[in-house]
Design a protein around this motif. Structure first.
Motif: not given
Length: 138
Positions: A36-37, A40, A66, A70, A116
């Motif tokens: 997911p990072w 991003a 999220s 973060n 995020l």
């Protein structure tokens, strides 16, 4: 005017900053758990290449995951990318012509610290749920 600013940006700093985000994204995707990072990072890399005419808005549907993500991002990568933007922003602001580019770097600091739960949208597009003048009173 946006196109001219974006071309100058691309030559002087956009390519380098986007390369930093792509490297971070590749590392995140290789580690599987941090995909997911990585996604991003790739999204922000596109923004770092062509920032004028786009803006970052906070997604209202982002949840606790999220926020936790973060914090992890901030510790491992966010600080370093934000320092790159701050350093470049200060350098650009030392010249009169570079001030718009320095401001663009400073606008990227929040998304580089906490990517995020944020979305990059066109500035001139009509997004009623993300309109800049919309201020819900609660």
């Amino acid at each position: 005017m946006r196109t001219l600013l974006n071309i100058v940006w691309l030559i002087f700093s956009g390519l380098w900053m986007a390369l930093g985000y792509v490297v971070a994204g590749v590392i995140c995707c290789v580690l599987i758990v941090t995909i997911p990072w990585g996604i991003a990072c790739f999204r922000i890399a596109a923004y770092a290449l062509w920032p004028f005419g786009h803006r970052v808005v906070e997604r209202r549907d982002a949840g606790v995951a999220s926020g936790v993500g973060n914090v992890v991002w901030l510790i491992f990568a966010g600080i370093w990318l934000a320092l790159g933007h701050i350093t470049a922003g200060i350098g650009f602001c030392l010249t009169l012509i570079g001030i718009p580019f320095g401001i663009a770097h400073f606008k990227m600091v929040p998304v580089s610290l906490m990517p995020l739960g944020r979305e990059i949208v066109r500035s001139d597009a009509a997004y009623p749920s993300y309109h800049w003048s919309r201020n819900p009173v609660t």
